[in-house]
Design a protein around this motif. Structure first.
Motif, short mmCIF file in Angstrom:
data_model
loop_
_atom_site.label_atom_id
_atom_site.label_comp_id
_atom_site.label_asym_id
_atom_site.label_seq_id
_atom_site.Cartn_x
_atom_site.Cartn_y
_atom_site.Cartn_z
N ASP A 8 0.82 -1.21 0.00
CA ASP A 8 0.00 0.00 0.00
C ASP A 8 0.86 1.26 0.00
O ASP A 8 0.53 2.25 -0.66
CB ASP A 8 -0.93 0.01 1.22
N ILE A 9 1.96 1.23 0.73
CA ILE A 9 2.87 2.38 0.75
C ILE A 9 3.48 2.58 -0.63
O ILE A 9 3.57 3.71 -1.14
CB ILE A 9 3.98 2.19 1.81
N ALA A 10 3.91 1.48 -1.26
CA ALA A 10 4.50 1.58 -2.59
C ALA A 10 3.50 2.17 -3.59
O ALA A 10 3.84 3.05 -4.39
CB ALA A 10 4.98 0.21 -3.06
N ALA A 11 2.27 1.71 -3.52
CA ALA A 11 1.25 2.22 -4.44
C ALA A 11 1.00 3.70 -4.20
O ALA A 11 0.81 4.48 -5.16
CB ALA A 11 -0.04 1.43 -4.27
N ALA A 12 1.03 4.12 -2.94
CA ALA A 12 0.75 5.52 -2.61
C ALA A 12 1.83 6.46 -3.13
O ALA A 12 1.54 7.63 -3.43
CB ALA A 12 0.60 5.68 -1.10
#
Length: 249
Positions: free
Chosen positions: A167-171
């Motif tokens: 989720d952090i990478a996508a954000a």
């Protein structure tokens, strides 16, 4: 002529990051609350049990996440040799804390130090310079690239959740593999290792802020197991959360 060494005690309200740069070697301590420091691509937390020794002329970013009272000492560059490193954060020994307290009687002023006061400041410098040679391992990376700095900021904002790396990478607009490489290249840590340090740092902040139960703090920083929290805390600090809090007094 300002004294070659002097102490000052001051209370501050919470405030965002600002740059601090002084023309003296600066022993920065908190007697209550906690400060956050950032320099050289890393970030530290200063609760009452720790101090920062900052070389004269070295800029650092300081933020106050909670009310804090500082009890700090400034040394003229002619009074002491330069520290061994531009910035070192370390645990205060009982002797160092006693010397900081005793030096508090001599604030800024034009009159010279008495021989007793000069001996106290000299002893404090000797002790602090030695302690600075063993810096604290409780430090988190600040990151260099905008993507990594944002990833670290988002991770910190979600510490109390079951945050997922994907989720952090996508954000931040990166594939997980690309962000993982950024962590390795810029910090030398995996994301999960950085997350563990952030959680321990936030826990130290909470320990310094009041008397909340350790179990409540563990859950607040994202741990679902008290034993896992205690193990992670001890691995980084060498002490249990309760022992660490006891060292503040």
């Amino acid at each position: 002529m300002t004294r070659q060494a002097y102490s000052f005690v001051r209370t501050f309200a919470p405030e965002p990051a600002r740059e601090l740069c002084v023309d003296r070697h600066y022993l920065l301590c908190a007697s209550t609350g906690a400060l956050r420091l950032e320099a050289q691509g890393q970030a530290w937390l200063l609760p009452p049990a720790r101090a920062a020794l900052i070389e004269a002329g070295r800029p650092i970013q300081v933020s106050l996440p909670q009310p804090v009272t500082t009890a700090s000492v400034l040394f003229d560059t002619a009074f002491t040799p330069p520290p061994g490193a531009p910035l070192a954060v370390f645990d205060l020994s009982p002797l160092a804390r006693a010397l900081v307290a005793e030096c508090g009687a001599w604030g800024p002023g034009d009159e010279p130090l008495t021989p007793y006061a000069a001996a106290l400041f000299t002893a404090l410098a000797a002790v602090a310079w030695r302690l600075a040679g063993t810096p604290s391992p409780v430090v988190v990376p600040a990151g260099r690239s905008p993507e990594l700095r944002r990833a670290l900021r988002l991770t910190e904002e979600r510490l109390g959740e079951q945050v997922r790396f994907e989720d952090i990478a996508a954000a931040v607009g990166l594939a997980p593999r690309s962000l993982a490489r950024r962590f390795e290249d810029e910090t030398g840590l995996t994301w999960r290792a950085a997350l563990r340090r952030m959680r321990v740092m936030r826990a130290i902040e909470e320990l310094a802020a009041g008397d909340a139960p350790v179990t409540k703090i563990a859950f607040a920083v994202g741990y679902t197991s008290l034993s896992a929290f205690n193990a992670a805390f001890r691995e980084l600090t060498g002490r249990s959360p309760t022992q660490y809090r006891d060292s503040f007094s």
